[in-house]
Design a protein around this motif. Structure first.
Motif, short mmCIF file in Angstrom:
data_model
loop_
_atom_site.label_atom_id
_atom_site.label_comp_id
_atom_site.label_asym_id
_atom_site.label_seq_id
_atom_site.Cartn_x
_atom_site.Cartn_y
_atom_site.Cartn_z
N VAL A 143 0.89 -1.23 0.41
CA VAL A 143 0.10 0.10 0.01
C VAL A 143 0.94 0.74 -0.09
CG1 VAL A 143 -1.53 1.50 1.57
CG2 VAL A 143 -2.18 -0.50 1.05
N LYS A 144 1.92 0.97 0.51
CA LYS A 144 3.08 2.48 0.75
C LYS A 144 4.07 2.58 -0.56
CE LYS A 144 7.16 4.20 3.07
NZ LYS A 144 8.22 4.02 3.94
N LEU A 145 3.87 1.12 -1.43
CA LEU A 145 4.99 1.12 -2.75
C LEU A 145 3.25 1.99 -3.62
CD1 LEU A 145 6.48 0.78 -5.30
CD2 LEU A 145 5.58 -1.13 -5.58
N LEU A 146 2.41 1.52 -3.34
CA LEU A 146 0.93 1.87 -4.20
C LEU A 146 0.65 3.48 -4.14
CD1 LEU A 146 -0.91 1.11 -6.55
CD2 LEU A 146 -2.54 0.59 -4.72
N ARG A 147 0.45 4.18 -2.77
CA ARG A 147 0.57 5.39 -2.58
C ARG A 147 0.86 5.92 -3.14
NH1 ARG A 147 0.82 5.22 2.64
NH2 ARG A 147 -1.22 4.20 3.47
N SER A 148 2.51 6.55 -2.90
CA SER A 148 3.35 6.66 -3.88
C SER A 148 3.80 6.70 -6.11
CB SER A 148 5.15 6.09 -3.27
OG SER A 148 5.82 6.24 -2.17
N LEU A 149 2.85 5.51 -5.96
CA LEU A 149 2.47 5.67 -7.14
C LEU A 149 1.78 6.82 -7.61
CD1 LEU A 149 3.45 2.33 -8.01
CD2 LEU A 149 4.40 3.54 -8.65
N GLY A 150 0.62 6.75 -6.77
CA GLY A 150 -0.20 7.30 -6.57
C GLY A 150 0.19 8.88 -6.74
N GLU A 151 0.58 9.44 -5.82
CA GLU A 151 1.23 9.99 -5.76
C GLU A 151 1.63 11.22 -7.03
OE1 GLU A 151 3.66 9.95 -2.23
OE2 GLU A 151 1.52 10.85 -0.71
N LEU A 152 2.97 9.95 -7.42
CA LEU A 152 3.12 10.40 -9.15
C LEU A 152 2.53 10.76 -10.73
CD1 LEU A 152 6.18 8.39 -8.90
CD2 LEU A 152 6.51 10.67 -8.85
N ALA A 153 1.14 10.02 -10.04
CA ALA A 153 0.25 9.95 -10.80
C ALA A 153 -0.44 11.36 -10.95
CB ALA A 153 -0.60 8.88 -11.12
N GLN A 154 -0.54 12.02 -9.77
CA GLN A 154 -1.62 13.00 -9.06
C GLN A 154 -0.77 14.38 -10.27
OE1 GLN A 154 -4.92 12.41 -8.07
NE2 GLN A 154 -4.68 14.45 -8.04
N ARG A 155 0.05 14.17 -9.32
CA ARG A 155 1.22 15.37 -10.53
C ARG A 155 2.00 14.91 -11.57
NH1 ARG A 155 6.95 16.26 -7.23
NH2 ARG A 155 5.76 16.71 -5.71
N TRP A 156 1.83 14.00 -12.08
CA TRP A 156 2.25 14.09 -13.75
C TRP A 156 1.22 13.75 -15.08
CZ3 TRP A 156 6.05 17.01 -13.75
CH2 TRP A 156 7.09 17.30 -12.75
N HIS A 157 0.34 12.94 -14.11
CA HIS A 157 -0.85 12.08 -15.92
C HIS A 157 -1.22 13.28 -15.77
CE1 HIS A 157 -3.32 10.26 -17.63
NE2 HIS A 157 -2.46 8.45 -17.48
N PRO A 158 -1.83 13.68 -17.44
CA PRO A 158 -2.38 14.77 -17.98
C PRO A 158 -3.41 14.65 -17.35
CG PRO A 158 -1.70 13.52 -19.14
CD PRO A 158 -0.86 12.83 -18.39
N ILE A 163 -9.07 10.36 -13.60
CA ILE A 163 -8.89 9.37 -13.19
C ILE A 163 -8.52 9.69 -11.18
CG2 ILE A 163 -6.90 7.39 -13.05
CD1 ILE A 163 -6.01 8.50 -15.60
N ARG A 164 -8.26 10.28 -10.58
CA ARG A 164 -7.92 10.47 -9.29
C ARG A 164 -7.52 10.03 -8.99
NH1 ARG A 164 -14.13 12.74 -7.53
NH2 ARG A 164 -14.91 10.80 -9.27
N PRO A 165 -6.04 9.27 -9.33
CA PRO A 165 -5.30 7.93 -8.24
C PRO A 165 -5.34 8.86 -7.30
CG PRO A 165 -4.04 9.71 -9.32
CD PRO A 165 -5.21 9.86 -10.05
N LEU A 166 -5.25 9.30 -6.24
CA LEU A 166 -5.56 8.69 -5.19
C LEU A 166 -6.80 8.54 -4.74
CD1 LEU A 166 -2.94 12.05 -3.99
CD2 LEU A 166 -2.35 9.79 -4.26
#
Length: 526
Positions: A143-158, A163-166
Motif C-alpha cells: 500500500v505504501k508503494l501504491l500510494r507513492s505511485l498514486g502521488e506521482l500519477a496525481q502530479r504528472w498524469h495529464p 482518474i483521481r489516482p489517490l
C-alpha cells in the motif's frame, strides 16, 4: 457443487509469456490487456487496485475497464500445515478439538486468504477461511508503494483530475482493511442472512462464531452452481428467467430496503442452488466487501431511479441539486437538457435491450461536466449494479430490467416512507426528545446570556435567531401535545382493561381525546 479455484501460474512462467513478443502469440495485445497483465505481475495489491479502477467506468475508457474487470486475485496456495497452525493459534485449541476433520488441501486460494474444507464433530460440513501468514506486513508495504505511485500519477498524469489516482488508492486501502478482519466479514454474513431470513430468494451460509476470530472464519459449507455456468444451470432444470428477475429484485431489496448490499457480486460469489427447481434461489459467498449508503444518499438515489424509470428529466436535474451532488448555482434547464440528450436515444430501443447500468454510467459522465461530486459509496453501488445486470443478462438475455426493477423500487419506497413507518421513527425518537425537552429553554437562555456578556460571538442575525426560537417553541408544543395524547391513550387502555364496569364510552372518549391532543401537538410542529 464446489469447484476449487485454479491457482495462478508461477511469476516466472508469467514473466516469460509477458516477455514473448506479441506477434509470436498471434496478435498484438490491446492497451487494456497489457495493463491487466502488468497488474497481475505486480502482485495482489495491484490486482485489487485494478479491480477498483474497473468500476470507474465514468472515468476509465470502456476497453480498459472491460479488461480490468477480468482481473482475478487467485495466487498460489500456502501450505495446509501453516493454515492448521494459524487456526490453532487463533482459536487456542488443537485442531482435533475444533474439527473432526480438517482438509489441508485448500478449496480456493486468493491474495488475502485461502479456504479449507472441514467437518464438525456433529457431522456438519463447514469451510474455514484463513488469512495468509504475514499478509498484514505485506499489504502495508504494498500500500505504501501504491500510494507513492498514486502521488506521482496525481502530479504528472495529464488526466489526473479525471482518474483521481489517490482516491483509487484510498478505496483500495479501505477495501483491504475490511478484508483483513474476518470477524467483520462474519458479522456482515450474519446481517445479510438476517435480512433474508426466509431463504426463499437468497441463502447465506451460517457463521460458526465459536470457531471464528479476526484471522479465522468458519462458515456452513454450501453447494451450488456458479451463476455464469449456464450449461450446468440448464442441466439442473432451473428456470433461468425466474432466476434473472429474482436477482434484480434481490439487489434492489438489499440497497433500498435493507441499506446493506453485497458489493462483490460477481458470478464466482453468487451461486445458484441446484436443489430448488420449483423456487430457484441464489447463494451468496464471500462477504469481505459490503456496501451501505448514508440515509440521505439512499433516499436521493431511490428518487433518481424512479424519475429515470418514468423519464422525468426535470426531476432528475432538480434531485441532483437538492441532494447536494451538484452546486446550487447549476442551471437546471441546461442539466435537464443534458440528461434528456443521454436518455432519449436509449428509449428508442425495446426496454429489454436497455442496459440500466450503461445508462447510469453515461449519466455520471455527463453530470461530471456540471461539477458532479460523488461519494465512494455510490461508486461501489455502481460497480454492484454492473455486476448484477451482467449476471441477469447471462441468465436471461431478454430480461427487461426496467419492468422488474420499477415496481420493486416503488413498493420499497411506499413502505419505507409510509405514515406508519414515519410514526415508528417518531416513536423511536420520543425518548430522546423527552430527555432534551426540559433542558431546551435553559440551554437557549444560557446561550443568550453568554452572547450578552461577550463570551460567545453571535454568528446568526436577528432573523435567524428568531427563527430558531420559533423552532424551539414548536418543538416544545409538539412534545407537550404528544405527551398529553399518549397519557390519555394509556388511560383509555387501562380503563378499558381494568374497569370495564364504567362502560366503553369513557374509554372511547379518552382515546379520541388522546388522538386529538397528539394530532394537535404534531400539527403545531409543522
Amino acid at each position: 457443487m464446489v469447484e476449487p479455484h485454479t491457482c495462478r501460474p508461477s511469476t516466472r512462467c508469467c514473466a516469460r509469456r509477458m516477455a514473448r513478443p506479441a506477434r509470436q502469440r498471434g496478435k498484438p495485445m490491446s492497451r487494456g490487456e497489457r495493463l491487466r497483465r502488468a497488474l497481475t505481475e505486480l502482485g495482489p495489491i495491484f490486482v485489487k487496485a485494478g479491480q477498483v479502477l474497473s468500476t470507474r467506468r465514468d472515468l476509465v475508457p470502456a476497453d480498459i475497464a472491460d479488461e480490468l474487470s477480468l482481473l482475478q486475485d487467485q495466487v498460489a496456495s500456502f501450505p495446509g500445515s501453516e493454515a492448521r497452525a494459524i487456526v490453532e493459534q487463533e482459536l487456542k485449541l488443537p485442531i482435533g478439538r475444533l474439527y473432526a476433520q480438517f482438509g489441508e488441501t485448500p478449496l480456493a486460494s486468493a491474495s488475502i486468504a485461502q479456504v479449507h474444507a472441514a467437518t464438525l464433530h456433529d457431522g456438519r460440513e463447514v469451510v474455514v477461511k484463513v488469512l495468509r501468514p504475514g499478509i498484514d506486513a505485506q499489504i502495508a508495504r504494498d500500500v505504501k508503494l501504491l500510494r507513492s505511485l498514486g502521488e506521482l500519477a496525481q502530479r504528472w498524469h495529464p488526466n489526473a483530475d479525471k482518474i483521481r489516482p489517490l482516491d483509487v488508492v484510498a478505496e483500495v486501502e479501505k477495501m483491504l482493511e475490511n478484508e483483513l478482519d474476518l470477524q467483520r466479514e462474519g458479522a456482515s454474513a450474519s446481517l445479510l442472512k438476517r435480512n433474508f431470513a426466509s431463504g426463499v430468494d437468497l441463502y447465506v451460509p451460517a457463521v460458526h462464531w465459536e470457531l471464528t476470530s479476526a484471522r479465522v472464519l468458519t462458515l456452513e459449507r454450501v453447494h451450488g452452481i456458479s451463476s455464469d455456468d449456464i450449461a450446468a444451470i440448464d442441466a439442473a432444470g432451473l428456470d433461468r428467467k425466474a432466476l434473472a428477475a429474482k436477482g434484480v429484485r434481490v439487489f434492489y431489496e438489499q440497497v433500498f430496503r435493507d441499506n446493506f448490499f453485497h458489493a462483490d457480486a460477481h458470478p464466482g460469489n453468487i451461486w445458484v442452488d441446484p436443489t430448488r427447481r420449483d423456487e430457484p434461489r441464489f447463494i451468496a459467498l464471500d462477504f469481505g466487501i459490503m456496501g451501505s449508503l448514508p440515509e440521505a444518499d439512499q433516499y436521493w438515489l431511490a428518487q433518481n431511479f424512479i424519475a429515470l424509470f418514468e423519464r422525468d428529466y426535470a426531476r432528475i436535474a432538480k434531485l441532483h441539486v437538492d441532494a447536494g451532488w451538484m452546486p446550487a448555482d447549476v442551471r437546471l434547464d441546461e442539466l435537464e437538457a443534458a440528461v434528456r440528450t443521454v436518455c432519449e436515444p436509449y428509449f428508442t430501443r425495446p426496454l429489454s435491450q436497455i442496459s440500466l447500468a450503461e445508462l447510469v454510467v453515461k449519466l455520471f459522465q455527463t453530470a461530471r461536466r456540471f461539477q458532479l461530486t460523488l461519494q465512494p459509496q455510490l461508486i461501489l453501488l455502481q460497480k454492484t449494479l454492473l455486476n448484477i445486470e451482467g449476471v441477469g443478462r447471462m441468465l436471461d438475455p431478454e430480461i427487461d430490467i426496467w419492468a422488474v426493477a420499477h415496481p420493486v423500487l416503488k413498493r420499497i419506497l411506499r413502505e419505507r416512507y409510509s405514515p406508519l413507518h414515519t410514526l415508528r421513527d417518531v416513536r423511536k425518537q420520543l425518548p430522546e426528545w423527552f430527555h432534551l425537552a426540559p433542558r431546551l429553554p435553559a440551554l437557549v437562555h444560557d446561550a443568550l446570556q453568554r452572547v450578552a456578556r461577550g463570551e460567545q460571538r453571535l454568528l446568526a442575525d436577528a432573523d435567524a435567531m428568531s427563527h430558531q426560537s420559533r423552532l424551539v417553541h414548536r418543538l416544545l408544543r409538539m412534545i407537550a401535545g404528544c405527551m398529553l395524547g399518549a397519557t390519555l391513550l394509556l388511560c383509555a387502555v387501562l380503563l378499558w382493561a381494568l374497569a370495564p364496569q364504567h362502560g366503553p364510552w369513557l374509554s372511547l372518549g379518552l382515546g379520541i381525546g388522546g388522538l386529538i391532543a397528539f394530532g394537535f401537538g404534531w400539527s403545531r410542529s409543522r
